[in-house]
Design a protein around this motif. Structure first.
Motif, PDB file in Angstrom:
ATOM      1  N   GLY A 275      12.898  -3.691   8.375  1.00 21.38           N
ATOM      2  CA  GLY A 275      11.706  -4.065   9.507  1.00 21.38           C
ATOM      3  C   GLY A 275      10.716  -5.417   9.290  1.00 21.38           C
ATOM      4  O   GLY A 275      10.855  -5.971   8.117  1.00 21.38           O
ATOM      5  N   LEU A 276       9.990  -5.827   9.933  1.00 19.50           N
ATOM      6  CA  LEU A 276       9.668  -6.612  10.948  1.00 19.50           C
ATOM      7  C   LEU A 276       8.377  -7.320   9.045  1.00 19.50           C
ATOM      8  O   LEU A 276       8.603  -8.340   8.646  1.00 19.50           O
ATOM      9  N   ILE A 277       7.752  -6.457   8.787  1.00 22.20           N
ATOM     10  CA  ILE A 277       6.650  -6.415   7.925  1.00 22.20           C
ATOM     11  C   ILE A 277       7.220  -7.197   6.778  1.00 22.20           C
ATOM     12  O   ILE A 277       7.296  -7.608   5.920  1.00 22.20           O
ATOM     13  N   ASN A 278       8.160  -6.354   5.809  1.00 23.92           N
ATOM     14  CA  ASN A 278       9.265  -6.911   4.902  1.00 23.92           C
ATOM     15  C   ASN A 278       9.772  -7.973   4.869  1.00 23.92           C
ATOM     16  O   ASN A 278      10.127  -8.467   4.580  1.00 23.92           O
ATOM     17  N   MET A 279      10.493  -8.340   6.064  1.00 22.99           N
ATOM     18  CA  MET A 279      11.508  -9.401   5.976  1.00 22.99           C
ATOM     19  C   MET A 279       9.946 -10.650   5.990  1.00 22.99           C
ATOM     20  O   MET A 279      10.514 -11.511   5.985  1.00 22.99           O
ATOM     21  N   LEU A 280       9.557 -10.341   6.905  1.00 24.26           N
ATOM     22  CA  LEU A 280       8.022 -11.794   7.213  1.00 24.26           C
ATOM     23  C   LEU A 280       7.403 -12.086   5.647  1.00 24.26           C
ATOM     24  O   LEU A 280       7.083 -13.059   4.780  1.00 24.26           O
ATOM     25  N   LYS A 281       7.763 -10.844   4.739  1.00 20.56           N
ATOM     26  CA  LYS A 281       7.202 -10.913   3.186  1.00 20.56           C
ATOM     27  C   LYS A 281       8.082 -11.409   2.216  1.00 20.56           C
ATOM     28  O   LYS A 281       7.712 -12.617   1.413  1.00 20.56           O
ATOM     29  N   GLU A 282       9.794 -11.269   2.567  1.00 26.89           N
ATOM     30  CA  GLU A 282      10.103 -12.241   1.594  1.00 26.89           C
ATOM     31  C   GLU A 282      10.286 -13.366   2.408  1.00 26.89           C
ATOM     32  O   GLU A 282      11.311 -14.069   1.364  1.00 26.89           O
ATOM     33  N   LYS A 283       9.998 -13.292   3.337  1.00 20.07           N
ATOM     34  CA  LYS A 283       9.751 -15.499   3.796  1.00 20.07           C
ATOM     35  C   LYS A 283       8.821 -16.182   2.995  1.00 20.07           C
ATOM     36  O   LYS A 283       8.065 -16.993   3.214  1.00 20.07           O
ATOM     37  N   GLY A 284       7.520 -15.080   2.255  1.00 19.99           N
ATOM     38  CA  GLY A 284       6.368 -15.313   1.373  1.00 19.99           C
ATOM     39  C   GLY A 284       5.224 -15.562   2.019  1.00 19.99           C
ATOM     40  O   GLY A 284       4.525 -16.285   2.096  1.00 19.99           O
ATOM     41  N   TYR A 285       5.157 -14.656   2.909  1.00 20.90           N
ATOM     42  CA  TYR A 285       4.697 -14.432   4.369  1.00 20.90           C
ATOM     43  C   TYR A 285       3.601 -12.771   3.490  1.00 20.90           C
ATOM     44  O   TYR A 285       4.032 -12.200   2.900  1.00 20.90           O
ATOM     45  N   LYS A 286       1.921 -13.008   3.236  1.00 21.10           N
ATOM     46  CA  LYS A 286       0.936 -12.006   2.675  1.00 21.10           C
ATOM     47  C   LYS A 286       1.030 -10.867   4.708  1.00 21.10           C
ATOM     48  O   LYS A 286       0.346 -11.408   5.291  1.00 21.10           O
ATOM     49  N   VAL A 287       1.216  -9.933   4.516  1.00 18.97           N
ATOM     50  CA  VAL A 287       1.146  -9.106   5.281  1.00 18.97           C
ATOM     51  C   VAL A 287       0.756  -7.796   5.179  1.00 18.97           C
ATOM     52  O   VAL A 287       0.836  -7.270   4.125  1.00 18.97           O
ATOM     53  N   THR A 288      -0.764  -7.389   5.387  1.00 19.86           N
ATOM     54  CA  THR A 288      -1.329  -7.049   4.996  1.00 19.86           C
ATOM     55  C   THR A 288      -1.543  -5.551   6.049  1.00 19.86           C
ATOM     56  O   THR A 288      -1.735  -5.732   7.404  1.00 19.86           O
ATOM     57  N   ALA A 289      -2.281  -4.257   6.386  1.00 21.19           N
ATOM     58  CA  ALA A 289      -2.431  -3.232   7.760  1.00 21.19           C
ATOM     59  C   ALA A 289      -3.898  -3.794   8.021  1.00 21.19           C
ATOM     60  O   ALA A 289      -4.930  -3.764   6.215  1.00 21.19           O
ATOM     61  N   VAL A 290      -3.997  -3.902   8.550  1.00 21.49           N
ATOM     62  CA  VAL A 290      -5.950  -4.050   8.872  1.00 21.49           C
ATOM     63  C   VAL A 290      -6.240  -2.671   8.566  1.00 21.49           C
ATOM     64  O   VAL A 290      -5.734  -1.428  10.033  1.00 21.49           O
ATOM     65  N   GLU A 291      -7.254  -2.425   8.562  1.00 23.79           N
ATOM     66  CA  GLU A 291      -7.808  -1.045   8.595  1.00 23.79           C
ATOM     67  C   GLU A 291      -7.826  -0.333  10.098  1.00 23.79           C
ATOM     68  O   GLU A 291      -9.183  -1.234  11.040  1.00 23.79           O
ATOM     69  N   ALA A 292      -8.495   0.738   9.928  1.00 21.04           N
ATOM     70  CA  ALA A 292      -8.257   0.987  11.609  1.00 21.04           C
ATOM     71  C   ALA A 292      -9.493   2.147  12.097  1.00 21.04           C
ATOM     72  O   ALA A 292      -9.865   2.886  10.413  1.00 21.04           O
ATOM     73  N   ASN A 293     -10.011   1.565  12.594  1.00 23.41           N
ATOM     74  CA  ASN A 293     -11.404   3.071  12.732  1.00 23.41           C
ATOM     75  C   ASN A 293     -11.820   2.564  14.289  1.00 23.41           C
ATOM     76  O   ASN A 293     -10.639   1.851  15.051  1.00 23.41           O
ATOM     77  N   PHE A 294     -11.902   4.040  14.253  1.00 21.89           N
ATOM     78  CA  PHE A 294     -11.911   4.286  16.207  1.00 21.89           C
ATOM     79  C   PHE A 294     -13.174   4.792  16.870  1.00 21.89           C
ATOM     80  O   PHE A 294     -13.656   5.784  16.877  1.00 21.89           O
ATOM     81  N   THR A 295     -14.242   3.425  17.230  1.00 18.82           N
ATOM     82  CA  THR A 295     -15.455   3.429  17.254  1.00 18.82           C
ATOM     83  C   THR A 295     -15.608   3.458  19.411  1.00 18.82           C
ATOM     84  O   THR A 295     -17.232   3.019  19.862  1.00 18.82           O
ATOM     85  N   GLY A 296     -14.318   2.788  19.502  1.00 16.10           N
ATOM     86  CA  GLY A 296     -15.110   2.377  21.053  1.00 16.10           C
ATOM     87  C   GLY A 296     -14.555   1.089  21.139  1.00 16.10           C
ATOM     88  O   GLY A 296     -14.898   0.984  22.134  1.00 16.10           O
TER      89      GLY A 296
END
Length: 364
Positions: A275-296
């Motif tokens: 997947g793209l997340i892992n591919m980017l990590k293997e290229k040396g990038y820090k890839v992190t999930a952004v916290e999800a809030n749903f306040t509109g």
């Protein structure tokens, strides 16, 4: 993508059923929602973002987490799988020698074509022999019913985000080669073409509608871990997906070196070892999930045609100009005049105009 092709992968039904069993198709769980990812590191001056989309217009899929639209606003560029304006140009100028149903007929047995014809009639209400479609990639979309609801949005999730990006006047780019997607069917082997066609009516219309509803509910959870697990169990990670992800990964890396980028791609491209997340990590990038809030927060953003970048189309030889919110495509098939068209994917508005030069033909 945003291409005219819709593909029912062989694992779709199992994919949906197992997710139905495993977590009951719950609504969004903020703790598990992980469709938006931040890309940092490797001396990037500003973070970029990766977001998983689904090509549907169901209003439930437009409940974006608070961070999505601000992330688009923070970036200088916005990417879809393919560049939409360039796609339209290619589609208009694409030529086929025969009607698409005749191409299908040559590949199928009489029994198979009869089944195909029955499906087409059931979905469209007229015989396939009356179809005026020449592109086999487009004809396949007409084998699946559209479940239109009064609450549906004017366009799909990814193209809705495109509208916001255009309102913010972001540079719009594509991550993949248009020809490979537009000519998907043509690039298949003869046997793969047969398999592709037959897979389109493997399930009947009612089952297809159930699949689409189930898959929508799966997407609404935003849980990439579950999607990853199911794809692994049902051989979803094939060579084609891996090759496409490699192309998109390289495109993302090339783009983020010169400026921040928000990439909106199908959610299935994100998880897993290929997947793209892992591919980017293997290229040396820090890839992190952004916290999800749903306040509109998304409600504070509106798509506005008047704020988009409009292009001045000046025709000096005819002495007139027309502005459109995108680059026009020209159909020169008519020898008397050219038809100029721009299709705004974010709203499905179509701008079309032409001029007929009568100078020298008018008399007193």
């Amino acid at each position: 993508m945003y291409t005219p092709k819709k593909r029912i992968a062989k694992f779709n039904l199992a994919f949906i059923i197992i997710l139905f069993i495993s977590f009951g198709l719950n609504a969004q769980k903020e703790s598990n929602y992980s469709l938006l990812w931040k890309i940092e590191g490797n001396n990037l001056k500003a973070p970029s973002y990766l977001f998983g989309t689904m090509h549907i217009d169901d209003e439930r899929a437009f409940n974006f987490s608070d961070a999505v639209l601000p992330a688009i606003k923070s970036c200088s560029k916005f990417a879809l799988e393919v560049q939409p304006d360039s796609l339209i140009m290619k589609m208009i100028h694409k030529k086929s020698e025969e009607k698409a149903y005749l191409t299908y007929k040559k590949l199928l047995t009489d029994k198979e074509f009869k089944k195909l014809s029955k499906r087409f009639l059931e979905v469209n209400g007229y015989p396939i022999e009356e179809s005026e479609e020449y592109d086999p990639n487009t004809l396949v979309t007409q084998l699946h019913p559209e479940e239109n609801k009064d609450t549906d949005k004017a366009t799909f999730v990814d193209l809705h985000l495109l509208g916001h990006a255009k309102t913010m006047q972001k540079e719009i780019i594509g991550l993949e080669d248009i020809d490979s997607q537009l000519n998907y069917f043509e690039n298949l082997t003869k046997e793969d073409k047969r398999e592709f066609i037959l897979s389109q009516f493997k399930y009947d219309v009612s089952d297809y509608k159930k699949e689409l509803e189930m898959l929508t509910k799966v997407y609404l959870t935003g849980d990439l871990n579950e999607i990853n697990r199911v794809l692994e169990n049902y051989d979803g990670y094939d060579l084609e997906l891996e090759q496409r992800n490699k192309v998109m990964c390289n495109s993302i890396i090339n783009q983020i070196k010169s400026g921040s980028l928000f990439s909106a791609v199908g959610a299935a491209h994100l998880p897993g070892s290929i997947g793209l997340i892992n591919m980017l990590k293997e290229k040396g990038y820090k890839v992190t999930a952004v916290e999800a809030n749903f306040t509109g927060v998304a409600d504070n953003y509106q798509i506005d045609d008047s704020k988009m970048k409009w292009f001045n189309n000046y025709f000096e030889n005819l002495g007139y100009a027309v502005e459109t919110p995108g680059v026009i495509s020209r159909d020169s098939s008519n020898t008397d005049f050219n038809v100029n068209t721009y299709v705004d994917f974010s709203s499905y508005k179509t701008y079309s105009f032409f001029a007929i030069d009568l100078r020298g033909q008018l008399t007193n």
